[in-house]
Every structure is written in C-alpha cells, then in structure tokens.
Motif scaffolding. Structure first.
Motif, short mmCIF file in Angstrom:
data_model
loop_
_atom_site.label_atom_id
_atom_site.label_comp_id
_atom_site.label_asym_id
_atom_site.label_seq_id
_atom_site.Cartn_x
_atom_site.Cartn_y
_atom_site.Cartn_z
N GLY A 1 -24.64 21.15 -26.23
CA GLY A 1 -24.06 22.47 -26.52
C GLY A 1 -22.64 22.36 -27.08
O GLY A 1 -22.06 21.28 -27.09
N PHE A 2 -22.10 23.50 -27.51
CA PHE A 2 -20.72 23.56 -28.04
C PHE A 2 -20.45 22.50 -29.12
O PHE A 2 -19.39 21.89 -29.14
CB PHE A 2 -19.68 23.45 -26.90
N VAL A 3 -21.46 22.30 -29.99
CA VAL A 3 -21.32 21.27 -31.03
C VAL A 3 -20.29 21.70 -32.07
O VAL A 3 -19.33 20.95 -32.36
CB VAL A 3 -22.68 21.00 -31.71
N GLU A 4 -20.46 22.92 -32.62
CA GLU A 4 -19.53 23.39 -33.66
C GLU A 4 -18.11 23.45 -33.11
O GLU A 4 -17.16 23.08 -33.81
CB GLU A 4 -19.92 24.81 -34.11
N GLU A 5 -18.01 23.90 -31.88
CA GLU A 5 -16.69 24.02 -31.26
C GLU A 5 -16.00 22.66 -31.16
O GLU A 5 -14.79 22.54 -31.37
CB GLU A 5 -16.79 24.64 -29.86
N ALA A 6 -16.78 21.61 -30.87
CA ALA A 6 -16.20 20.26 -30.76
C ALA A 6 -15.67 19.80 -32.12
O ALA A 6 -14.55 19.28 -32.22
CB ALA A 6 -17.25 19.29 -30.22
N TYR A 7 -16.47 20.00 -33.18
CA TYR A 7 -16.04 19.60 -34.52
C TYR A 7 -14.78 20.39 -34.92
O TYR A 7 -13.85 19.83 -35.51
CB TYR A 7 -17.17 19.84 -35.55
N GLU A 8 -14.78 21.69 -34.59
CA GLU A 8 -13.61 22.51 -34.93
C GLU A 8 -12.36 22.03 -34.19
O GLU A 8 -11.26 22.01 -34.73
CB GLU A 8 -13.87 23.98 -34.58
N GLU A 9 -12.56 21.61 -32.95
CA GLU A 9 -11.43 21.13 -32.15
C GLU A 9 -10.85 19.84 -32.74
O GLU A 9 -9.63 19.67 -32.84
CB GLU A 9 -11.87 20.92 -30.69
N VAL A 10 -11.74 18.93 -33.17
CA VAL A 10 -11.26 17.70 -33.81
C VAL A 10 -10.49 18.06 -35.08
O VAL A 10 -9.38 17.55 -35.32
CB VAL A 10 -12.43 16.73 -34.14
N CYS A 11 -11.04 18.97 -35.87
CA CYS A 11 -10.39 19.39 -37.11
C CYS A 11 -9.01 19.98 -36.83
O CYS A 11 -8.03 19.66 -37.52
CB CYS A 11 -11.28 20.40 -37.82
N ARG A 12 -8.95 20.81 -35.80
CA ARG A 12 -7.67 21.44 -35.44
C ARG A 12 -6.63 20.37 -35.09
O ARG A 12 -5.49 20.40 -35.55
CB ARG A 12 -7.89 22.39 -34.26
N ARG A 13 -7.05 19.39 -34.27
CA ARG A 13 -6.08 18.37 -33.83
C ARG A 13 -5.73 17.41 -34.96
O ARG A 13 -4.59 16.93 -35.05
CB ARG A 13 -6.66 17.58 -32.65
N VAL A 14 -6.72 17.08 -35.83
CA VAL A 14 -6.48 16.10 -36.90
C VAL A 14 -5.70 16.74 -38.05
O VAL A 14 -4.77 16.14 -38.59
CB VAL A 14 -7.82 15.52 -37.40
N CYS A 15 -6.10 17.96 -38.42
CA CYS A 15 -5.50 18.59 -39.61
C CYS A 15 -4.40 19.57 -39.24
O CYS A 15 -3.78 20.16 -40.12
CB CYS A 15 -6.58 19.30 -40.42
N GLY A 16 -4.18 19.75 -37.94
CA GLY A 16 -3.11 20.64 -37.52
C GLY A 16 -3.39 22.10 -37.78
O GLY A 16 -2.51 22.83 -38.20
N GLU A 17 -4.66 22.50 -37.57
CA GLU A 17 -5.00 23.92 -37.77
C GLU A 17 -5.52 24.51 -36.48
O GLU A 17 -6.20 23.84 -35.73
CB GLU A 17 -6.10 24.08 -38.81
#
Ligand code: ADP
Ligand code: UDP
Length: 235
Positions: free
Chosen positions: A219-235
C-alpha cells in the motif's frame, strides 16, 4: 530538436529517436512490473516522479565527475539523453542485505554489510536476468575486462556519492541497479536512478520508500514515490 519514431518500448520507459542520431528521448511511463514482468500495474504519476528524480540525480552525479547520458529535461515525462550502445550487464550495489541477497545467502534482511557488495546480472528478460560473473561476461562477450573494471569503479563512486546524498535526506540507500553504455568511445552511466531500481528506507524506522511497496502489496506506493521525490528534488 524534433521527436521521431518510437525505437523501443520497455517495461517502464519508451525510447524515441530524434532528428539528431546521437540523441534519444527517454519517456517515463506509469507502468510498473515485478517478478520479471509477471506482476503488472500502474503507479499513478510514477513517470513524472521518476523523470524528476533521475534528472536530479544524474545532473548531480555529472557535477561530481560521473559521465552520464543525461542531457536535459524536455517535459514532465521526458528527458533528452545521449544514445548508448547498452552493455547488457546490470550492476547491483548493496549496502544493506535485502531481496535476493538476503534470500540467496540466508542473511537477515536489514543487516548492514561491512563493505559494499557489487553483483552482475545478465540483462535478458528471456533468461530472467540471471546473476553472472567475470567468466560468463567474457564468454558472452558482454564487456571487456577494462570496461567491466570501469563500471565497477564507477558504480562504487556512485554509491559513495549517493549514500551521502540520501543520508542527508534521511534515507538509507539499501541497494540499487545501474546500467552503462558506450557512446563516442566512452562509457556513460545510462538508464535511470529511481525507486523502481533501488531500495530506499526511511532512516529512523526503515519504512520502505521504493518499489518493494508494489512488489509486496504494502500500500501507499504512490505516496512513497512522492516522498522520495520531495526529499530528492526539494519539493
Ligand atoms: P526494460 O528494457 O528492462 O523493460 P525500460 O522500460 O526501462 O526497461 O526500457 C528502457 C530501455 O532503454 C532499457 O532497455 C535500457 O537499457 C535502454 N536505455 C536506457 N538508456 C539508454 C540510452 N541512453 N540509449 C539507448 N538505450 C537506453
Ligand atoms: N533491480 C532492478 N532490476 C532488475 C533487478 C534488480 O532494478 O532487473 C534492483 C532492485 O530494485 C533492487 C536491486 O536491484 O534495488 C537488487 O535487487 P535484487 O537482486 O534483490 O532482486 P529483487 O529481489 O528486487 O528481484
């Protein structure tokens, strides 16, 4: 730069020709597969997220002296890359035991390895990407010893850079897969760096932030990818 015909559609990306024979467009889709394509699904917005993460990581690696195929982002799902003659050896670097290493050698998942372990896999969907060694690579003519040495040295440099980069973002870099290819007499890092091809755990509680959420139906697959993106790209 003009987009031309589709050259190849893989499990997660599509490669397009351009009017420049030395450049391709790498298009990231939302398609997700696991267990060598036996499990299929969609991770909403994954293509957009993976395009952003790969662009950020490859441009950062370039700045640190690692030659890559990345040229520039074109739009939210596409980047311009240098065309490679892909070397059919996938390099996996591991810092913490998980996945096939944990299963094959009976090491408890989560065990920190005293040094990074590098593995080679033959990039072949028909054969299920079998693990191979230097002898197999020589027999199959996949890469010269010099090319292989360069790929290993580069993969270990990438590991040093990315371990620190992710640690600063409260993420443990458990393992990841890299692909390389030949371009104009040089070897460049190709393909992508995304949560599809790496294991990324939240530092404080080992919460899984990668494709294992999809593989294991956590579960929460999209949320995990979004979280990585937020931390990596600063968004
Ligand atoms: P798969 O082939 O494993 O299903 P993808 O869906 O990611 O994988 O498809 C992208 C394909 O493009 C991969 O086979 C990858 O090796 C290849 N590729 C990645 N970067 C380049 C490049 N710069 N030039 C040519 N091919 C590339
Ligand atoms: N990996 C990948 N493509 C492959 C095989 C593995 O990107 O064809 C990545 C995988 O996501 C993980 C690392 O390489 O981050 C090690 O994978 P492992 O050998 O543990 O295999 P898995 O259990 O993921 O099939």
């Amino acid at each position: 730069m003009e987009k031309r015909e589709k050259l190849y559609e893989g499990k997660a990306k599509i490669m397009f020709a351009t009017d420049d024979p030395s450049l391709l467009i790498q298009h990231f889709t939302d398609n997700a597969t696991a267990f060598n394509g036996k499990k299929k699904g969609i991770i909403k917005n994954k293509g957009i997220i993976n395009n952003k993460i790969t662009a950020k990581i490859f441009s950062m690696l370039e700045e640190k002296g690692i030659p890559t195929h990345f040229v520039e982002v074109i739009n939210d799902r596409e980047m311009l890359v240098k065309k490679l003659d892909i070397i059919m050896v996938e390099l996996v670097v591991r810092n913490i035991a998980a996945g096939s290493l944990a299963n094959r050698l009976g090491i408890e998942t989560g065990t920190e390895l005293p040094f990074p372990i590098v593995e080679y896999y033959y990039k072949s969907d028909e054969l299920n990407d079998p693990m191979i060694n230097e002898w197999h690579i020589k027999y199959l003519n996949l890469a010269t010893p010099e090319e292989l040495q360069y790929m290993v040295d580069t993969a270990l440099k990438v590991n040093d850079i990315l371990k620190k980069f992710f640690d600063e973002r409260d993420i443990k870099l458990v393992d990841f897969k890299l692909e390389f290819g030949r371009h104009d007499g040089k070897i460049l890092l190709g393909d992508e760096f995304t949560p599809d091809g790496s294991r990324l755990w939240n530092k404080s509680d080992n919460y899984i932030l990668d494709k294992d959420r999809f593989r294991k139906d956590l579960g929460f697959v999209e949320e995990a990818y979004e979280e990585v993106c937020r931390r990596v790209c600063g968004e």
